[in-house]
Design an enzyme around this catalytic site. Structure first.
Site, PDB file in Angstrom:
ATOM      1  N   LYS A 128     -84.119   3.140 -29.951  1.00  0.00           N
ATOM      2  CA  LYS A 128     -85.179   2.625 -28.999  1.00  0.00           C
ATOM      3  C   LYS A 128     -85.857   1.377 -29.595  1.00  0.00           C
ATOM      4  O   LYS A 128     -85.827   1.338 -30.868  1.00  0.00           O
ATOM      5  CB  LYS A 128     -86.332   3.668 -28.637  1.00  0.00           C
ATOM      6  CG  LYS A 128     -87.031   3.484 -27.301  1.00  0.00           C
ATOM      7  CD  LYS A 128     -86.540   4.061 -26.093  1.00  0.00           C
ATOM      8  CE  LYS A 128     -87.150   3.575 -25.077  1.00  0.00           C
ATOM      9  NZ  LYS A 128     -86.688   4.169 -23.879  1.00  0.00           N
ATOM     10  N   GLY A 184     -92.827  12.177  -5.242  1.00  0.00           N
ATOM     11  CA  GLY A 184     -91.851  11.028  -5.641  1.00  0.00           C
ATOM     12  C   GLY A 184     -90.814  10.707  -4.785  1.00  0.00           C
ATOM     13  O   GLY A 184     -89.799  11.254  -5.371  1.00  0.00           O
ATOM     14  N   GLY A 194     -88.690   7.992  -4.500  1.00  0.00           N
ATOM     15  CA  GLY A 194     -88.251   6.740  -4.929  1.00  0.00           C
ATOM     16  C   GLY A 194     -86.614   6.637  -5.018  1.00  0.00           C
ATOM     17  O   GLY A 194     -85.959   7.600  -4.095  1.00  0.00           O
ATOM     18  N   VAL A 242     -84.393   7.968  -7.130  1.00  0.00           N
ATOM     19  CA  VAL A 242     -84.103   9.042  -7.352  1.00  0.00           C
ATOM     20  C   VAL A 242     -84.208  10.302  -6.354  1.00  0.00           C
ATOM     21  O   VAL A 242     -83.435  10.919  -5.770  1.00  0.00           O
ATOM     22  CB  VAL A 242     -84.192   9.564  -8.833  1.00  0.00           C
ATOM     23  CG1 VAL A 242     -83.321  10.811  -9.086  1.00  0.00           C
ATOM     24  CG2 VAL A 242     -83.923   8.514  -9.787  1.00  0.00           C
ATOM     25  N   TYR A 285     -85.492  10.204  -3.266  1.00  0.00           N
ATOM     26  CA  TYR A 285     -85.003  10.112  -2.131  1.00  0.00           C
ATOM     27  C   TYR A 285     -83.572  10.628  -1.874  1.00  0.00           C
ATOM     28  O   TYR A 285     -83.324  11.647  -1.153  1.00  0.00           O
ATOM     29  CB  TYR A 285     -85.159   8.800  -1.341  1.00  0.00           C
ATOM     30  CG  TYR A 285     -84.671   8.714  -0.049  1.00  0.00           C
ATOM     31  CD1 TYR A 285     -85.650   8.985   1.142  1.00  0.00           C
ATOM     32  CD2 TYR A 285     -83.439   8.606   0.435  1.00  0.00           C
ATOM     33  CE1 TYR A 285     -85.547   9.170   2.409  1.00  0.00           C
ATOM     34  CE2 TYR A 285     -83.090   8.759   1.708  1.00  0.00           C
ATOM     35  CZ  TYR A 285     -83.973   8.974   2.866  1.00  0.00           C
ATOM     36  OH  TYR A 285     -83.901   9.006   4.013  1.00  0.00           O
TER      37      TYR A 285
HETATM   38  P1  NAD Z   1     -89.194   5.021  -8.555  1.00  0.00           P
HETATM   39  O1  NAD Z   1     -90.268   4.164  -8.874  1.00  0.00           O
HETATM   40  O2  NAD Z   1     -87.832   4.298  -7.482  1.00  0.00           O
HETATM   41  O3  NAD Z   1     -89.766   6.131  -7.787  1.00  0.00           O
HETATM   42  C1  NAD Z   1     -90.729   6.890  -8.026  1.00  0.00           C
HETATM   43  C2  NAD Z   1     -91.839   7.177  -6.692  1.00  0.00           C
HETATM   44  O4  NAD Z   1     -92.822   7.843  -7.043  1.00  0.00           O
HETATM   45  C3  NAD Z   1     -92.025   5.859  -5.927  1.00  0.00           C
HETATM   46  O5  NAD Z   1     -91.716   6.021  -4.700  1.00  0.00           O
HETATM   47  C4  NAD Z   1     -93.779   5.886  -5.948  1.00  0.00           C
HETATM   48  O6  NAD Z   1     -94.398   5.446  -4.999  1.00  0.00           O
HETATM   49  C5  NAD Z   1     -93.924   7.410  -6.293  1.00  0.00           C
HETATM   50  N1  NAD Z   1     -95.107   7.599  -6.845  1.00  0.00           N
HETATM   51  C6  NAD Z   1     -95.770   6.792  -8.050  1.00  0.00           C
HETATM   52  N2  NAD Z   1     -96.889   7.473  -8.417  1.00  0.00           N
HETATM   53  C7  NAD Z   1     -96.704   8.741  -7.666  1.00  0.00           C
HETATM   54  C8  NAD Z   1     -97.946   9.754  -7.544  1.00  0.00           C
HETATM   55  N3  NAD Z   1     -98.990   9.827  -8.450  1.00  0.00           N
HETATM   56  N4  NAD Z   1     -97.578  10.864  -6.751  1.00  0.00           N
HETATM   57  C9  NAD Z   1     -96.647  10.556  -6.005  1.00  0.00           C
HETATM   58  N5  NAD Z   1     -95.662   9.778  -5.981  1.00  0.00           N
HETATM   59  C10 NAD Z   1     -95.868   8.835  -6.827  1.00  0.00           C
HETATM   60  O7  NAD Z   1     -88.568   5.566  -9.638  1.00  0.00           O
HETATM   61  P2  NAD Z   1     -87.238   6.332  -9.911  1.00  0.00           P
HETATM   62  O8  NAD Z   1     -86.256   5.501 -10.658  1.00  0.00           O
HETATM   63  O9  NAD Z   1     -86.852   7.149  -8.868  1.00  0.00           O
HETATM   64  O10 NAD Z   1     -87.530   7.385 -11.119  1.00  0.00           O
HETATM   65  C11 NAD Z   1     -88.273   8.541 -11.079  1.00  0.00           C
HETATM   66  C12 NAD Z   1     -88.538   9.150 -12.256  1.00  0.00           C
HETATM   67  O11 NAD Z   1     -87.281   9.626 -12.809  1.00  0.00           O
HETATM   68  C13 NAD Z   1     -89.222   8.290 -13.431  1.00  0.00           C
HETATM   69  O12 NAD Z   1     -90.249   9.085 -14.118  1.00  0.00           O
HETATM   70  C14 NAD Z   1     -88.137   7.720 -14.115  1.00  0.00           C
HETATM   71  O13 NAD Z   1     -88.710   7.349 -15.564  1.00  0.00           O
HETATM   72  C15 NAD Z   1     -87.526   8.976 -14.048  1.00  0.00           C
HETATM   73  N6  NAD Z   1     -85.891   8.783 -14.588  1.00  0.00           N
HETATM   74  C16 NAD Z   1     -85.250   7.782 -13.251  1.00  0.00           C
HETATM   75  C17 NAD Z   1     -83.839   7.410 -13.897  1.00  0.00           C
HETATM   76  C18 NAD Z   1     -83.102   6.577 -13.055  1.00  0.00           C
HETATM   77  O14 NAD Z   1     -81.853   6.611 -13.142  1.00  0.00           O
HETATM   78  N7  NAD Z   1     -83.914   5.823 -11.970  1.00  0.00           N
HETATM   79  C19 NAD Z   1     -83.281   8.085 -15.037  1.00  0.00           C
HETATM   80  C20 NAD Z   1     -83.846   8.954 -15.767  1.00  0.00           C
HETATM   81  C21 NAD Z   1     -85.206   9.249 -15.454  1.00  0.00           C
END
Ligand code: NAD
Length: 356
Positions: free
Chosen positions: A89, A188, A190, A192, A194
């Site tokens: 990292k 959440g 978002g 992932v 959805y």
């Molecule tokens: P994203 O930002 O697209 O989705 C997160 C969603 O959570 C958003 O819709 C946001 O409005 C909502 N949110 C924020 N604060 C909130 C709260 N307090 N209560 C309820 N909803 C809330 O992010 P993502 O890419 O979908 O990732 C989601 C999680 O998964 C993160 O913790 C990320 O670090 C982890 N993650 C993602 C990936 C990836 O490939 N995208 C990989 C590993 C881990």
């Protein structure tokens, strides 16, 4: 500052002693303002891959603590994912408003000091434009959206892996991996969350959702028939599985006693606020899918890009193995009586040392 000058670059480099870590360096260039730490925790399975995090850390000690914790976490995540990456990292100590081409040029030179044993990618406060600036000066970089050969947005692969973790969990609870009838409270929806919710509904399950974004909620209600609940109410939903897909540290001494689920499976990073919270879930008999096992689809996607000739189908297929890993964790947890988050670490360590 009295740091030795690196012969091949403009950087001042200092080695930091960190027992259990292969190589940790602090690098800086006063004229560009670049100050960063790169930590390579372990390369037994392959080059150490991990994102660049840019934050206005209070001081170097705070940045060091973060980079050590995160690089170690990457070793464990990649090991459990069964891919040929070690853990690393980098943290850049800066305010996001002070980003500049010179800062990223010097950061790239710093990455080059590791001669390929560290490969950087995107993390907090780093966008594709920043990665492109870094790429001008180093080849040790992956995951730039829109670049030829890039794996692009890893979210679909992370969602696939999260679903496989959910199936393995459901099998422990119900004796089948078919998700028909499952009730999931999802925090959440978002990138992932959805697609995870959509797959549950498609399989005949039911979802309760919450999000800070009203548009996302409206979409889930309209397209998936999801039941919308408040941000706090999500912890009280009477369901089979609670799925954290928003942010970390949400499993705590305040929230765990409220949960009415039989299991927790989600994609969010670092879901347990404290180690004690993992024990608390275990004592309550709530099956916990260790976050870094369930959400490793993202790093799998980056690894498939690293192999060359990126194909999403291959990344999705590799993410399917998260089902087997989760099943193994549950089996060992049942046999030993140890919590799943402890077993996950043991399994990751076994895999890391086997290839020594
Ligand atoms: P994203 O930002 O697209 O989705 C997160 C969603 O959570 C958003 O819709 C946001 O409005 C909502 N949110 C924020 N604060 C909130 C709260 N307090 N209560 C309820 N909803 C809330 O992010 P993502 O890419 O979908 O990732 C989601 C999680 O998964 C993160 O913790 C990320 O670090 C982890 N993650 C993602 C990936 C990836 O490939 N995208 C990989 C590993 C881990």
């Amino acid at each position: 500052m009295g740091l030795p000058m690196n012969a091949s670059s403009r950087l001042k480099i200092e080695s930091i002693s960190a027992p259990g870590y292969e190589k940790v360096l602090y690098g800086e260039n006063e004229s560009s303002g670049m100050k960063a730490i790169i930590s390579v925790h372990n390369t037994n399975l392959g080059p150490a891959c991990g994102g660049i995090r840019l934050l206005p850390y209070k001081n170097r000690a705070e940045a060091l603590e973060d980079v050590l914790r995160l690089s170690r976490g990457m070793s464990y995540k990649s090991s459990l994912a069964g891919i040929g990456f070690g853990g690393g990292k980098s943290v850049i100590i800066a305010d996001p408003k002070d980003k500049s081409p010179e800062l990223f040029r010097d950061f790239a030179e710093f990455v080059n000091c590791f001669e390929g044993s560290y490969i950087c990618a995107k993390d907090m406060n780093i966008g594709s434009a920043d990665l492109k600036l870094v790429k001008k000066h180093t080849k040790h970089i992956l995951g730039i959206d829109g670049e030829p050969g890039s794996g692009g947005d890893p979210s679909p692969v992370t969602a696939r892996g999260t679903i496989r973790a959910l199936e393995a969990t459901w099998e422990q609870l119900k004796g089948t991996r078919k998700l028909a009838g499952i009730k999931v409270a999802l925090q959440g929806i978002g990138y992932v969350g959805y697609p995870v919710a959509a797959e549950i509904v498609k399989s005949g399950g039911k979802v309760w959702v919450t999000d800070t974004d009203p548009k996302a909620l409206e979409k889930a209600k309209r397209e998936l028939g999801a039941t919308v609940v408040g941000l706090e109410e999500i912890y009280d939903v009477d369901c089979d599985v609670f799925s954290p897909c928003a942010r970390g540290a949400i499993l705590s001494s305040e929230t765990i006693p409220r949960l009415k689920c039989k299991a927790v499976v989600g994609c969010a990073n670092n879901q347990l606020k404290e180690v004690e919270d993992g024990w608390s879930l275990h004592r309550r008999g709530i099956l916990y899918a260790p976050d870094y096992a369930a959400n490793s689809g993202g790093i799998i996607n980056v690894f498939v890009e690293y192999e060359g000739n990126y194909q999403e189908a291959r990344a999705l297929q590799m993410a399917d193995h998260i089902y087997d890993t989760m099943t193994e964790i549950y089996k060992r947890s049942k046999q030993s009586g140890q919590p799943t988050f402890v077993i996950a670490d043991v399994l990751a360590e076994e895999r890391m040392t086997k290839r020594r």
